[in-house]
Structure formats: structure tokens, C-alpha cells
Design an enzyme around this catalytic site. Sequence first.
Site, PDB file in Angstrom:
ATOM      1  N   CYS A   1       0.817  -1.223   0.000  1.00  0.00           N
ATOM      2  CA  CYS A   1       0.000   0.000   0.000  1.00  0.00           C
ATOM      3  C   CYS A   1       0.847   1.268   0.000  1.00  0.00           C
ATOM      4  CB  CYS A   1      -0.957   0.007   1.185  1.00  0.00           C
ATOM      5  SG  CYS A   1      -0.137  -0.087   2.771  1.00  0.00           S
TER       6      CYS A   1
ATOM      7  N   CYS B   1      -2.253  -2.924   8.577  1.00  0.00           N
ATOM      8  CA  CYS B   1      -1.894  -1.656   9.216  1.00  0.00           C
ATOM      9  C   CYS B   1      -1.458  -1.896  10.656  1.00  0.00           C
ATOM     10  CB  CYS B   1      -3.066  -0.686   9.199  1.00  0.00           C
ATOM     11  SG  CYS B   1      -3.569  -0.223   7.537  1.00  0.00           S
TER      12      CYS B   1
ATOM     13  N   ASP C   1       2.317   2.659   2.600  1.00  0.00           N
ATOM     14  CA  ASP C   1       2.274   3.401   3.863  1.00  0.00           C
ATOM     15  C   ASP C   1       3.630   3.315   4.574  1.00  0.00           C
ATOM     16  OD1 ASP C   1      -0.343   3.780   3.278  1.00  0.00           O
ATOM     17  OD2 ASP C   1      -1.162   2.605   4.939  1.00  0.00           O
TER      18      ASP C   1
ATOM     19  N   CYS D   1      -2.802   5.536   5.191  1.00  0.00           N
ATOM     20  CA  CYS D   1      -4.254   5.583   5.331  1.00  0.00           C
ATOM     21  C   CYS D   1      -4.659   5.817   6.782  1.00  0.00           C
ATOM     22  CB  CYS D   1      -4.865   4.288   4.817  1.00  0.00           C
ATOM     23  SG  CYS D   1      -4.475   2.884   5.868  1.00  0.00           S
TER      24      CYS D   1
END
Lengths: 159, 185
Positions: free
Chosen positions: A63, A133, A65, A90
Site C-alpha cells: 500500500c 496496518c 504506507d 491511510c
Amino acid sequence: MIVSNLLKSTTSTAATRITITQLTARRLYHPKVIEHYTNPRNVGSLDKKSSNVGTGIVGAPACGDVIKLQIQVNDSTGIIEDVKFKTFGCGSAIASSSYMTELVHGMSLDDAYKIKNTEIAKELSLPPVKLHCSMLAEDAIKAAIKDYKTKRTNPTVLH
Amino acid sequence: MFRSVASGCFRWGHSSRRMVSTFYEMFPKSFPGGEPSFNVDQSQLRKEYRVLQSQFHPDMVAGNGDGADMDSSVVNKAYHVLKEPLSRSQYMIKINKGIDLTEDGQKLEVGPSILMEVIEINERLADDSISNDEIARIKQENDDRMDAIVNKLRDCFEQEDYSTAVELTMELKYWTNLSNTIKNI
């Protein structure tokens, strides 16, 4: 004067646009995620050169991140006395790292190392697609602890 | 050559059915023989996409509506994957090496110095006092960096150096995100 007003108006338009995008995105998140996202705890930086500061920088290639998480440790007690983070990614990644800093503040290094991502995912009610995450936040604290321990074993020699 | 990543059965034209195993095979004019390639003629691909799109558009396909939707969305997906260097590279790696870089939990990571740089640039951009000139400079540097990676990827795929391609593709994902951040400032 005119130029500065022009700049101001450009900036405020951009800010409005971001706010609208964020609001749209927020609806998809659990209230606990939104709470951490809008009011993140312990955002900032510690001096990474300091001997009692450990820095963990981790990223998720899927992603894109990135999280920087820093701990300031009491050398004699091994307690995490201060903790800061910066996350670019995010809402779930921001919330996960924010909650992680709340958890580890005042904790011993050993206990902090044992924190599992599932604890964060449960607290924030992360859906399966956002579990990574919480894993990233777990990786970040582990990396920060490792960095601190490496500094302790190989102290930088000042010439 | 791996052919295991099927994009499904997909109706070719109005009457015949044809199986394709990769998105490349849907664009034979852009990719002769449906051969996977990192190099792409963008205007040829766009042209071929438009023709396909008109054939598969739900309004144009009579009969089974569900099938038409499916075909149209597959054409769209295929085009968008092949159009962008990042997704095209991820797709090349997926069909050739079976590694899905868009999936979480891959035990692969870029070097810490790259992540550090990503953090530092993001910190600059998040600073309210940043000037428009500096934003423009950061944007230019990022565009150059992404172009350089795409050029390197071209060489990697030519030489079938997939391990370097994997590293570069992961790195490109971070810079692509940064590029989106800059666009939203």
C-alpha cells in the site's frame, strides 16, 4: 500584498479539497479509527541521534504506507518514557500507530516487544483488509526497540 | 512462461468466445502475440482499448446483461493495469514470478534509506510553512526519480532480472504515493 493574498487563497482552496476528500474517506472507518485519526496521540519526532532514543522506520510495499516510531527509554529502568510517531498513509495506519504509542508509553521494553498486532486490530475493530496496518505498527515498535538495543550494545564513539 | 494467472473467460466480439490467460492477450495489436512486455506504445494501447470498449460496452452488447458487464469491466481493468508503469510492472512480476506485490504480507521490503527519504520528504510537505517553489522542486525531483526507476525497470525486464525488478517496483509504489500526496496539496 496581492501576491500573498493570492497564495493564501490558493492554500485555503487546497485545504478545503483535502478536508472534503478526508470526510468522504472517514465514513468507511470505525469510530475508534476516526477518533485516533482526527486526534492522533504523540505525533512528532525525538532526536534520533540521542543514545536513549530508538527509531523504527517501516513500510508496507503493497500500500506504500510508512511509519516512523520513536521511543525514549530510561537507560536504568528500561521503561519507555516518551514515544512519538509520524505516519504517512491511510487512516487505519495512522490510528494503529497512534494507539500503539498510547499502549507502550510507560511500558518496559520487554512488555512492549510482546505486543501483538491483534491487540491493536481488536481495539480499533479493523476489518480484515486493514489488518496489515496493525502489523505495520507492531513491526514499527519492534524496529524501534531493536534500534535502541543496538545503540546500547554498540555505543557511538565520539572522536 | 507462467500462464497460471487467468483473467477469466471473456467474450471476444459478439458471437465467438475466447479464453485469455493474461491481460496482454486482450491487446494483440499493442502486444504482438499477446506476449507480456514492459514496453508499451501508449497511443496504440489507447486506440486498441477504445475499439474494445466500444465492442464490450454494456449498451452495445445485446442479450445477457451480466456477461456484458463482466466483459466491459475486464477490458477496463486490463487497460488500466497495462497503462500505468507501476501496475504494469506489478503485473509482469505476478505473471512471470507468481509474486503479487499488491498483496499484504509479502516478506519483502525496500531498504531503510529509501523509507527514511520517503518520511523526510513527507515531513517537509506536511510543514505549513513550505513555499510553493519548494513544493514544485520536490515534485520535479520525484517525477525525475520515478522516470529513472521506470527506465531501470525496462532494462530489468529485458534482461529478465526479476529480483531487481521486484525491488524497484516496491520502491516505485512509495514514490507514486508521494506523487499523489503532492497532487493533493
